[in-house]
Motif scaffolding. Structure first.
Motif, PDB file in Angstrom:
ATOM      1  N   PHE A 207       0.834  -1.209   0.000  1.00 53.82           N
ATOM      2  CA  PHE A 207       0.000   0.000   0.000  1.00 53.82           C
ATOM      3  C   PHE A 207       0.865   1.254   0.000  1.00 53.82           C
ATOM      4  CE2 PHE A 207      -1.769   3.404   2.647  1.00 53.82           C
ATOM      5  CZ  PHE A 207      -2.827   3.789   1.841  1.00 53.82           C
ATOM      6  N   TRP A 208       1.881   1.294   0.878  1.00 60.21           N
ATOM      7  CA  TRP A 208       2.745   2.473   0.938  1.00 60.21           C
ATOM      8  C   TRP A 208       3.475   2.676  -0.382  1.00 60.21           C
ATOM      9  CZ3 TRP A 208       2.420   6.332   4.052  1.00 60.21           C
ATOM     10  CH2 TRP A 208       1.893   6.159   5.331  1.00 60.21           C
ATOM     11  N   LYS A 209       3.903   1.581  -1.014  1.00 57.17           N
ATOM     12  CA  LYS A 209       4.586   1.689  -2.301  1.00 57.17           C
ATOM     13  C   LYS A 209       3.634   2.242  -3.359  1.00 57.17           C
ATOM     14  CE  LYS A 209       7.429  -1.604  -3.158  1.00 57.17           C
ATOM     15  NZ  LYS A 209       8.006  -2.927  -3.556  1.00 57.17           N
ATOM     16  N   LEU A 210       2.378   1.743  -3.338  1.00 55.87           N
ATOM     17  CA  LEU A 210       1.371   2.201  -4.288  1.00 55.87           C
ATOM     18  C   LEU A 210       1.131   3.700  -4.159  1.00 55.87           C
ATOM     19  CD1 LEU A 210      -0.964   1.571  -6.335  1.00 55.87           C
ATOM     20  CD2 LEU A 210      -2.427   1.203  -4.324  1.00 55.87           C
ATOM     21  N   MET A 211       0.967   4.188  -2.931  1.00 55.64           N
ATOM     22  CA  MET A 211       0.651   5.606  -2.728  1.00 55.64           C
ATOM     23  C   MET A 211       1.826   6.512  -3.059  1.00 55.64           C
ATOM     24  SD  MET A 211      -2.429   5.199  -2.031  1.00 55.64           S
ATOM     25  CE  MET A 211      -2.879   6.913  -1.810  1.00 55.64           C
ATOM     26  N   ARG A 212       3.038   5.937  -3.200  1.00 48.57           N
ATOM     27  CA  ARG A 212       4.208   6.729  -3.559  1.00 48.57           C
ATOM     28  C   ARG A 212       4.517   6.717  -5.044  1.00 48.57           C
ATOM     29  NH1 ARG A 212       4.846   5.632   1.683  1.00 48.57           N
ATOM     30  NH2 ARG A 212       6.102   7.006   2.990  1.00 48.57           N
ATOM     31  N   TYR A 213       3.778   5.914  -5.803  1.00 47.96           N
ATOM     32  CA  TYR A 213       3.935   5.963  -7.252  1.00 47.96           C
ATOM     33  C   TYR A 213       3.575   7.369  -7.736  1.00 47.96           C
ATOM     34  CZ  TYR A 213       4.309   0.851  -7.551  1.00 47.96           C
ATOM     35  OH  TYR A 213       4.715  -0.456  -7.426  1.00 47.96           O
ATOM     36  N   LYS A 214       4.353   7.872  -8.678  1.00 52.20           N
ATOM     37  CA  LYS A 214       4.147   9.243  -9.159  1.00 52.20           C
ATOM     38  C   LYS A 214       2.739   9.447  -9.675  1.00 52.20           C
ATOM     39  CE  LYS A 214       6.127  12.741 -12.226  1.00 52.20           C
ATOM     40  NZ  LYS A 214       7.191  13.026 -13.222  1.00 52.20           N
ATOM     41  N   ARG A 215       2.223   8.440 -10.374  1.00 50.17           N
ATOM     42  CA  ARG A 215       0.869   8.541 -10.935  1.00 50.17           C
ATOM     43  C   ARG A 215      -0.157   8.744  -9.826  1.00 50.17           C
ATOM     44  NH1 ARG A 215      -2.133   5.877 -15.094  1.00 50.17           N
ATOM     45  NH2 ARG A 215      -3.966   7.228 -15.372  1.00 50.17           N
ATOM     46  N   VAL A 216      -0.005   8.035  -8.726  1.00 48.54           N
ATOM     47  CA  VAL A 216      -0.963   8.129  -7.627  1.00 48.54           C
ATOM     48  C   VAL A 216      -0.764   9.416  -6.832  1.00 48.54           C
ATOM     49  CG1 VAL A 216      -1.798   7.009  -5.514  1.00 48.54           C
ATOM     50  CG2 VAL A 216      -1.138   5.615  -7.491  1.00 48.54           C
ATOM     51  N   LYS A 217       0.475   9.775  -6.542  1.00 47.74           N
ATOM     52  CA  LYS A 217       0.746  10.995  -5.776  1.00 47.74           C
ATOM     53  C   LYS A 217       0.182  12.224  -6.470  1.00 47.74           C
ATOM     54  CE  LYS A 217       4.595  11.799  -3.722  1.00 47.74           C
ATOM     55  NZ  LYS A 217       6.034  11.978  -3.437  1.00 47.74           N
ATOM     56  N   ASN A 218       0.268  12.268  -7.797  1.00 46.19           N
ATOM     57  CA  ASN A 218      -0.244  13.422  -8.538  1.00 46.19           C
ATOM     58  C   ASN A 218      -1.762  13.471  -8.534  1.00 46.19           C
ATOM     59  OD1 ASN A 218       2.354  14.208  -9.184  1.00 46.19           O
ATOM     60  ND2 ASN A 218       2.346  13.209 -11.197  1.00 46.19           N
ATOM     61  N   ALA A 219      -2.394  12.295  -8.448  1.00 44.16           N
ATOM     62  CA  ALA A 219      -3.853  12.245  -8.558  1.00 44.16           C
ATOM     63  C   ALA A 219      -4.564  12.311  -7.219  1.00 44.16           C
ATOM     64  CB  ALA A 219      -4.263  10.968  -9.294  1.00 44.16           C
ATOM     65  N   VAL A 220      -3.918  11.792  -6.165  1.00 44.96           N
ATOM     66  CA  VAL A 220      -4.588  11.658  -4.865  1.00 44.96           C
ATOM     67  C   VAL A 220      -3.760  12.356  -3.787  1.00 44.96           C
ATOM     68  CG1 VAL A 220      -5.540  10.053  -3.176  1.00 44.96           C
ATOM     69  CG2 VAL A 220      -5.510   9.429  -5.602  1.00 44.96           C
ATOM     70  N   PRO A 221      -4.104  13.596  -3.440  1.00 44.78           N
ATOM     71  CA  PRO A 221      -3.336  14.296  -2.416  1.00 44.78           C
ATOM     72  C   PRO A 221      -3.670  13.873  -0.989  1.00 44.78           C
ATOM     73  CG  PRO A 221      -5.091  15.705  -3.221  1.00 44.78           C
ATOM     74  CD  PRO A 221      -5.131  14.458  -4.057  1.00 44.78           C
ATOM     75  N   THR A 222      -4.872  13.331  -0.772  1.00 43.68           N
ATOM     76  CA  THR A 222      -5.355  13.052   0.588  1.00 43.68           C
ATOM     77  C   THR A 222      -6.038  11.696   0.615  1.00 43.68           C
ATOM     78  OG1 THR A 222      -5.724  15.430   0.892  1.00 43.68           O
ATOM     79  CG2 THR A 222      -6.751  13.949   2.490  1.00 43.68           C
ATOM     80  N   TRP A 223      -5.797  10.937   1.702  1.00 37.99           N
ATOM     81  CA  TRP A 223      -6.398   9.606   1.801  1.00 37.99           C
ATOM     82  C   TRP A 223      -6.532   9.197   3.264  1.00 37.99           C
ATOM     83  CZ3 TRP A 223      -2.993   6.497   4.345  1.00 37.99           C
ATOM     84  CH2 TRP A 223      -1.640   6.821   4.256  1.00 37.99           C
ATOM     85  N   TYR A 224      -7.366   8.160   3.481  1.00 36.84           N
ATOM     86  CA  TYR A 224      -7.612   7.592   4.809  1.00 36.84           C
ATOM     87  C   TYR A 224      -7.754   6.091   4.629  1.00 36.84           C
ATOM     88  CZ  TYR A 224     -10.029   6.678   9.273  1.00 36.84           C
ATOM     89  OH  TYR A 224     -10.392   6.192  10.504  1.00 36.84           O
TER      90      TYR A 224
END
Length: 307
Positions: free
Chosen positions: A93-110
């Motif tokens: 999960f942490w690796k997924l949220m650090r992918y550039k594609r995801v970081k640019n699209a999703v600034p906030t999560w829970y």
């Protein structure tokens, strides 16, 4: 867990001329163990309060952001493999949220964690529920931010490093964002992300709990942080000054008082175990009347539980 809730305190209310009284749980001798069915239910309600208040604040600053619910799963496994797979799941999960594609699209999560069990095989199924808060640009194809369900699954497969494509579900959360303030529909949607660690029904599907893997579940969850969030949402939580664990006197929001309810006092109940389950029951041991305040004194009603 065996002794959880042996002492309960209820606030008793009179409603108009009705003979029947309304009782709302005000306190109790709760064990606060992660896997206790009673405490899981209370904690789930408290996390829902925390998240709802944080989302209300977040949407005031970002009214056009839209919430999506992403569910990430892995294949079922024997319970003795759960601890290792939880580690892999969180790392992926942490690796997924650090992918550039995801970081640019999703600034906030829970994020929350849930574990279910197959009643026939006994295998367990860990999965993650993630609330994603996306800006309006996310839904404009020209901005190249939108991530399709197959793309989420492919990225999670790469992060998880497995030879199969894990099941990923992504859907909009009605009533959460999109330019409108959080309403009852939105709060109901958010509750999906505040579920129990384990469904309490797992404990009660069979009267004989001898084969239930309670110790294995406890060991697999020990030291795990089952709830996580992005740094900006954590700052909102901190500003709200709401503790991570529910207060002792926490009353769920669904226990709202009807109009005209008058507090009469507090009832203290003790669990009395009988010779059979039919003989076991809660017994009223004390009533603490509510004393109305005067001009010189404050209202008094003790909330201390007896020994």
């Amino acid at each position: 867990m065996h002794d959880c809730g042996k002492i309960l305190a209820f606030d008793r209310y009179r409603i108009g001329d009705r003979e029947e009284r309304l009782r709302i749980l005000a306190n109790g001798s709760f064990c606060r163990e992660r896997l206790c069915p009673t405490c899981m239910k209370r904690n789930s309600a408290w996390q829902h309060v925390r998240l709802s208040k944080a989302v209300e604040h977040y949407l005031r600053a970002n009214p056009l952001h839209q919430a999506l619910l992403l569910t990430l799963t892995v294949r079922n496994m024997p319970v003795d493999q759960l601890r290792d797979w939880l580690g892999r799941l969180f790392k992926a999960f942490w690796k997924l949220m650090r992918y550039k594609r995801v970081k640019n699209a999703v600034p906030t999560w829970y994020r929350t964690t849930e574990i279910t069990q197959n009643a026939e095989t006994g295998d367990v199924h860990p999965h993650l529920h993630i609330v994603l808060f996306c800006p309006p640009e996310y839904f404009k194809r020209a901005k190249n931010l939108y991530i399709t369900q197959p793309e989420w699954a492919a990225m999670f497969k790469r992060a998880l490093q497995v030879d199969y494509t894990p099941v990923c579900d992504i859907r909009a959360m009605p009533g959460v964002g999109g330019g409108a303030p959080l309403d009852d529909l939105g709060r109901k949607s958010l509750f999906e992300a505040c579920k129990y660690v384990c469904e309490p029904g797992m404990f009660f599907e069979d009267d004989d709990l001898e084969d239930f893997p309670l110790i294995e579940l406890h060991d697999a969850l020990h030291g795990r942080r089952l709830i996580g969030m992005s740094a900006d949402l954590q700052r909102v939580m901190d500003e709200q000054s709401l503790p991570e664990d529910e207060p002792e006197a926490f009353i769920p929001e669904n226990a709202r008082l009807p109009e005209g309810a008058v507090l009469e006092g507090r009832e203290i109940y003790h669990w009395q175990r009988g010779k059979t389950s039919a003989d076991s029951r809660y017994v009223l041991v004390e009533f603490l009347p509510w004393r109305q305040p005067s001009a010189s004194k404050e209202a008094v009603m003790t909330s201390t539980l007896p020994d």
